[in-house]
Design an enzyme around this catalytic site. Structure first.
Site, PDB file in Angstrom:
ATOM      1  N   ARG A  87       9.602 -20.649  18.813  1.00 59.90           N
ATOM      2  CA  ARG A  87      10.874 -20.630  19.537  1.00 59.90           C
ATOM      3  C   ARG A  87      10.651 -21.246  20.921  1.00 59.90           C
ATOM      4  NH1 ARG A  87      15.032 -17.330  17.435  1.00 59.90           N
ATOM      5  NH2 ARG A  87      14.353 -16.070  15.654  1.00 59.90           N
ATOM      6  N   HIS A 120      20.905 -17.483  12.822  1.00 63.12           N
ATOM      7  CA  HIS A 120      22.301 -17.394  13.266  1.00 63.12           C
ATOM      8  C   HIS A 120      23.132 -18.529  12.652  1.00 63.12           C
ATOM      9  CE1 HIS A 120      20.918 -14.436  16.152  1.00 63.12           C
ATOM     10  NE2 HIS A 120      22.121 -14.327  16.682  1.00 63.12           N
ATOM     11  N   ARG A 179      22.714 -21.307  20.546  1.00 63.01           N
ATOM     12  CA  ARG A 179      21.313 -20.970  20.294  1.00 63.01           C
ATOM     13  C   ARG A 179      20.375 -21.874  21.113  1.00 63.01           C
ATOM     14  NH1 ARG A 179      20.682 -16.417  19.151  1.00 63.01           N
ATOM     15  NH2 ARG A 179      18.857 -16.665  17.796  1.00 63.01           N
ATOM     16  N   HIS A 185      16.405 -21.419  19.985  1.00 56.76           N
ATOM     17  CA  HIS A 185      16.030 -22.370  18.940  1.00 56.76           C
ATOM     18  C   HIS A 185      15.978 -23.794  19.476  1.00 56.76           C
ATOM     19  CE1 HIS A 185      16.112 -19.665  15.514  1.00 56.76           C
ATOM     20  NE2 HIS A 185      17.282 -19.203  15.886  1.00 56.76           N
TER      21      HIS A 185
END
Length: 366
Positions: A87, A120, A179, A185
């Site tokens: 990440r 997500h 995100r 991300h």
């Protein structure tokens, strides 16, 4: 010849640089807006909120929602373990080798699972596809149950369907940007999540063909669905054990999250891969006990009765959840499996039955 690891390092580095530029754009209320979007697109919300709300209105819609959410989340967890990508919020600190890149961290940034594909975005794509098809059927009409929502006009129906596809794409873009904005991300992880999520939505919901997956699980017997739930759970446990056998720590991403998250308060147990798998296993067993799903979906009831029942049920389940012990890992996860098994069974099987009984009683009095 450049190695794969070196190539990915450059991919991460370039994306992190552009993510920093995106975060520094002076957009009014951007932080609040993207945090709101990312919070609403949490896969847990699909199960905790969208699933119960749908169950109070239409049982088949509810089962479509929860199957799309659970299968996409389960697959997402396994793919993350397989791909083992980082990440952004921890990669720039651990491997970035570039002190000039400073990425934003928020209270929603520090998720603990590996980064790819984005859960997500993947979950949102699958669940949004369910609603896209549901409203598309309303616009176009269903010869078995409903008349066209837009009066049967082909032009109006076509416009409505096109508009829904536009909304579908716009929402996915916003979820992806949210995100990226909060450093949860990298862009390529969001793109991969969107593609896989759309694929899962199509495969799980469409009922075209005698041997389609959508037809199968909606008409499968209780025994067949129980076997499916056992297989899903066994694969989850096996994936965990295989990593241990290969000398890979399944919790490696959790350690990095704790190491580089600005505040320990940002880290929540509900973002761990094991919690997701426990929740998914519980939902799958609940669906199995409620099968055959098609039989449950044929039960008709007044939405107002369904809403009242669902509210009482969800509040009761949440109160029971507070009694699950958190001091023992095994007891905690077993408790979560039992809790979500109970929730899905009650929403799919018990709520329609009680609602229909109440409706029949009211009609008899009239």
């Amino acid at each position: 010849m450049i190695s794969f690891m070196t190539l990915m390092h450059h991919v991460y580095l370039h994306q992190a640089y552009y993510m920093q530029m995106f975060q520094q754009i002076d957009l009014p209320h951007a932080r609040e807006f993207f945090m709101w979007v990312t919070k609403l697109s949490d896969p847990a919300y699909a199960i905790a909120i969208i699933f119960p709300v749908s169950a109070s209105i239409n049982t088949m819609l509810a089962t479509d929602v929860v199957v799309a959410a659970v299968v996409s989340e389960w697959s997402n967890t396994l793919l993350k373990w397989l791909l083992m990508e980082h990440r952004p919020f921890w990669w720039v600190k651990e491997y970035g080798d570039s002190s000039d890149i400073q990425l934003l961290q928020t209270s929603l940034t520090c998720e603990t699972g590996p980064g790819s594909p984005s859960g997500h975005v993947m979950g949102s794509a699958a669940v949004l596809y369910v609603f896209l098809r549901f409203f598309q059927k309303l616009c176009m009409g269903n010869s078995d149950e409903t008349k066209p929502l837009l009066g049967g006009s082909k032009r109006k129906s076509s416009f409505g369907v096109t508009l829904m596809w536009i909304v579908f794409v716009v929402i996915l873009i916003l979820v992806s940007l949210s995100r990226i904005y909060i450093s949860a991300h990298f862009p390529h992880q969001c793109l991969l999540g969107a593609l896989i999520g759309c694929l899962f939505g199509y495969v799980l919901i469409e009922e075209k063909g005698r041997f389609s997956v959508g037809n199968w699980w909606k008409n499968a017997s209780r025994g067949a669905m129980l076997i499916t739930a056992i297989v899903f759970t066994s694969i989850s446990v096996l994936a965990f054990l295989i990593q241990l056998a290969l000398g890979v720590d399944p919790q490696w991403s959790i350690r990095l999250a704790f190491k580089w998250c600005q505040s320990p308060e940002y880290i929540h147990a509900s973002t761990t891969p094991l919690f997701s798998l426990a929740r998914d296993a519980g939902i799958m067993f609940g669906l199995a006990f409620a099968s055959p799903i098609d039989k449950r979906a044929r039960v008709k009831f007044y939405p107002v009765v369904g809403v009242a029942l669902v509210i009482m049920l969800v509040v009761s389940i949440q109160m029971l959840g507070d009694f699950i012990p958190t001091d023992n890992v095994s007891s905690f996860y077993i408790g979560q499996v039992i809790l979500f098994t109970t929730l899905s069974f009650l929403l799919i099987a018990v709520v329609p039955w009680i609602a229909q009984l109440v409706q029949t009683t009211i009609n008899a009095w009239d």
